[in-house]
Write a protein that holds these residues in place. Structure first.
Motif, PDB file in Angstrom:
ATOM      1  N   THR A  18       0.871  -1.167   0.000  1.00 12.45           N
ATOM      2  CA  THR A  18       0.000   0.000   0.000  1.00 12.45           C
ATOM      3  C   THR A  18       0.909   1.218   0.000  1.00 12.45           C
ATOM      4  O   THR A  18       1.716   1.389   0.917  1.00 12.45           O
ATOM      5  N   VAL A  19       0.793   2.039  -1.045  1.00 11.00           N
ATOM      6  CA  VAL A  19       1.667   3.197  -1.210  1.00 11.00           C
ATOM      7  C   VAL A  19       0.827   4.468  -1.199  1.00 11.00           C
ATOM      8  O   VAL A  19      -0.099   4.630  -1.988  1.00 11.00           O
ATOM      9  N   MET A  20       1.163   5.365  -0.293  1.00  6.76           N
ATOM     10  CA  MET A  20       0.498   6.662  -0.181  1.00  6.76           C
ATOM     11  C   MET A  20       1.258   7.676  -1.026  1.00  6.76           C
ATOM     12  O   MET A  20       2.473   7.588  -1.177  1.00  6.76           O
ATOM     13  N   GLU A  21       0.525   8.661  -1.535  1.00  6.30           N
ATOM     14  CA  GLU A  21       1.153   9.753  -2.262  1.00  6.30           C
ATOM     15  C   GLU A  21       0.789  11.068  -1.598  1.00  6.30           C
ATOM     16  O   GLU A  21      -0.359  11.293  -1.245  1.00  6.30           O
ATOM     17  N   SER A  22       1.780  11.925  -1.466  1.00  9.52           N
ATOM     18  CA  SER A  22       1.600  13.242  -0.865  1.00  9.52           C
ATOM     19  C   SER A  22       2.318  14.271  -1.726  1.00  9.52           C
ATOM     20  O   SER A  22       3.390  13.987  -2.272  1.00  9.52           O
ATOM     21  N   GLY A  23       1.749  15.451  -1.861  1.00  5.85           N
ATOM     22  CA  GLY A  23       2.406  16.530  -2.598  1.00  5.85           C
ATOM     23  C   GLY A  23       2.271  16.441  -4.102  1.00  5.85           C
ATOM     24  O   GLY A  23       3.032  17.069  -4.833  1.00  5.85           O
ATOM     25  N   HIS A  24       1.291  15.680  -4.576  1.00  5.82           N
ATOM     26  CA  HIS A  24       1.094  15.548  -6.024  1.00  5.82           C
ATOM     27  C   HIS A  24       0.754  16.907  -6.628  1.00  5.82           C
ATOM     28  O   HIS A  24      -0.032  17.668  -6.084  1.00  5.82           O
ATOM     29  N   ASP A  25       1.388  17.219  -7.757  1.00  8.03           N
ATOM     30  CA  ASP A  25       1.131  18.457  -8.492  1.00  8.03           C
ATOM     31  C   ASP A  25       1.447  18.190  -9.960  1.00  8.03           C
ATOM     32  O   ASP A  25       1.831  17.078 -10.322  1.00  8.03           O
ATOM     33  N   ASP A  26       1.332  19.209 -10.781  1.00 10.58           N
ATOM     34  CA  ASP A  26       1.549  19.062 -12.222  1.00 10.58           C
ATOM     35  C   ASP A  26       2.978  18.665 -12.584  1.00 10.58           C
ATOM     36  O   ASP A  26       3.204  18.146 -13.681  1.00 10.58           O
ATOM     37  N   ASP A  27       3.928  18.892 -11.688  1.00 13.18           N
ATOM     38  CA  ASP A  27       5.331  18.656 -12.023  1.00 13.18           C
ATOM     39  C   ASP A  27       5.857  17.272 -11.651  1.00 13.18           C
ATOM     40  O   ASP A  27       7.011  16.959 -11.917  1.00 13.18           O
ATOM     41  N   VAL A  28       5.041  16.421 -11.053  1.00 16.49           N
ATOM     42  CA  VAL A  28       5.531  15.110 -10.629  1.00 16.49           C
ATOM     43  C   VAL A  28       5.889  14.254 -11.837  1.00 16.49           C
ATOM     44  O   VAL A  28       5.461  14.516 -12.959  1.00 16.49           O
ATOM     45  N   ASP A  29       6.681  13.236 -11.607  1.00 15.54           N
ATOM     46  CA  ASP A  29       7.097  12.325 -12.670  1.00 15.54           C
ATOM     47  C   ASP A  29       6.061  11.200 -12.774  1.00 15.54           C
ATOM     48  O   ASP A  29       6.040  10.281 -11.953  1.00 15.54           O
ATOM     49  N   ASP A  30       5.213  11.288 -13.803  1.00 14.49           N
ATOM     50  CA  ASP A  30       4.175  10.281 -13.978  1.00 14.49           C
ATOM     51  C   ASP A  30       4.748   8.906 -14.272  1.00 14.49           C
ATOM     52  O   ASP A  30       4.110   7.890 -13.992  1.00 14.49           O
ATOM     53  N   GLY A  31       5.963   8.845 -14.798  1.00 16.02           N
ATOM     54  CA  GLY A  31       6.618   7.557 -15.030  1.00 16.02           C
ATOM     55  C   GLY A  31       6.929   6.847 -13.724  1.00 16.02           C
ATOM     56  O   GLY A  31       6.735   5.631 -13.610  1.00 16.02           O
ATOM     57  N   VAL A  32       7.413   7.604 -12.730  1.00 21.88           N
ATOM     58  CA  VAL A  32       7.679   7.023 -11.409  1.00 21.88           C
ATOM     59  C   VAL A  32       6.372   6.520 -10.811  1.00 21.88           C
ATOM     60  O   VAL A  32       6.292   5.388 -10.305  1.00 21.88           O
ATOM     61  N   ARG A  33       5.334   7.329 -10.892  1.00 20.39           N
ATOM     62  CA  ARG A  33       4.026   6.938 -10.348  1.00 20.39           C
ATOM     63  C   ARG A  33       3.526   5.657 -11.007  1.00 20.39           C
ATOM     64  O   ARG A  33       3.066   4.728 -10.341  1.00 20.39           O
ATOM     65  N   ALA A  34       3.631   5.593 -12.347  1.00 19.58           N
ATOM     66  CA  ALA A  34       3.158   4.427 -13.089  1.00 19.58           C
ATOM     67  C   ALA A  34       3.955   3.174 -12.717  1.00 19.58           C
ATOM     68  O   ALA A  34       3.373   2.088 -12.553  1.00 19.58           O
ATOM     69  N   ASP A  35       5.277   3.309 -12.581  1.00 15.95           N
ATOM     70  CA  ASP A  35       6.110   2.171 -12.179  1.00 15.95           C
ATOM     71  C   ASP A  35       5.694   1.641 -10.812  1.00 15.95           C
ATOM     72  O   ASP A  35       5.598   0.430 -10.598  1.00 15.95           O
ATOM     73  N   VAL A  36       5.451   2.550  -9.881  1.00 19.17           N
ATOM     74  CA  VAL A  36       5.078   2.159  -8.515  1.00 19.17           C
ATOM     75  C   VAL A  36       3.715   1.466  -8.510  1.00 19.17           C
ATOM     76  O   VAL A  36       3.541   0.409  -7.892  1.00 19.17           O
ATOM     77  N   VAL A  37       2.748   2.039  -9.217  1.00 23.74           N
ATOM     78  CA  VAL A  37       1.406   1.448  -9.272  1.00 23.74           C
ATOM     79  C   VAL A  37       1.456   0.067  -9.926  1.00 23.74           C
ATOM     80  O   VAL A  37       0.843  -0.895  -9.432  1.00 23.74           O
ATOM     81  N   ALA A  38       2.197  -0.052 -11.024  1.00 26.31           N
ATOM     82  CA  ALA A  38       2.292  -1.342 -11.716  1.00 26.31           C
ATOM     83  C   ALA A  38       2.919  -2.401 -10.819  1.00 26.31           C
ATOM     84  O   ALA A  38       2.447  -3.541 -10.762  1.00 26.31           O
TER      85      ALA A  38
END
Length: 132
Positions: A18-38
């Motif tokens: 279970t991974v929480m995300e904090s501080g999400h904004d337009d500048d985050v790296d969506d590739g990192v997010r996608a890797d973590v979710v996958a």
């Protein structure tokens, strides 16, 4: 420091976490997010999540506020071996926070910092509970 092919590798994300995300904004790296979710096999939970989490992606920029206080607030949501990954822009990029400042804030919050991990455009400093 070379980023891993999959950011989840460098961040130690495992299936079922279970991974929480904090501080999400337009500048985050969506590739990192996608890797973590996958890798985790489930979506990221918001910072108002009620249960314990195994990891936190905390996107942090210079000027975001008091990092030590934010880390302290997250401690209650952390499972015993959980890690808060404080992600900040690389040096000489807008929003960069030096790893030494992140380490100091982690120690003030009762967390143990680790050396930064390269995820590409962002550097991730792991902060773990000292009682883990």
């Amino acid at each position: 420091m070379t980023p891993p092919e999959n950011a989840a590798d460098g961040l130690g994300i495992e299936p079922g976490m279970t991974v929480m995300e904090s501080g999400h904004d337009d500048d985050v790296d969506d590739g990192v997010r996608a890797d973590v979710v996958a890798r985790a096999g489930r979506g990221l939970v918001a910072d108002d999540h009620e249960g314990r989490v195994d990891a936190v992606l905390m996107w942090w920029r210079c000027g975001d506020g008091d990092l030590a206080a934010e880390l302290e607030d997250l401690r209650g949501a952390l499972a015993r071996d959980a890690v808060v990954w404080v992600l900040t822009a690389r040096a000489r990029h807008v929003g960069h926070v030096p790893p030494s400042e992140i380490a100091d804030a982690a120690r003030q919050a009762g967390l143990r910092p680790s050396p930064p991990v390269d995820t590409g455009a962002w550097l991730a400093t792991g902060c773990r509970r000292t009682d883990a």
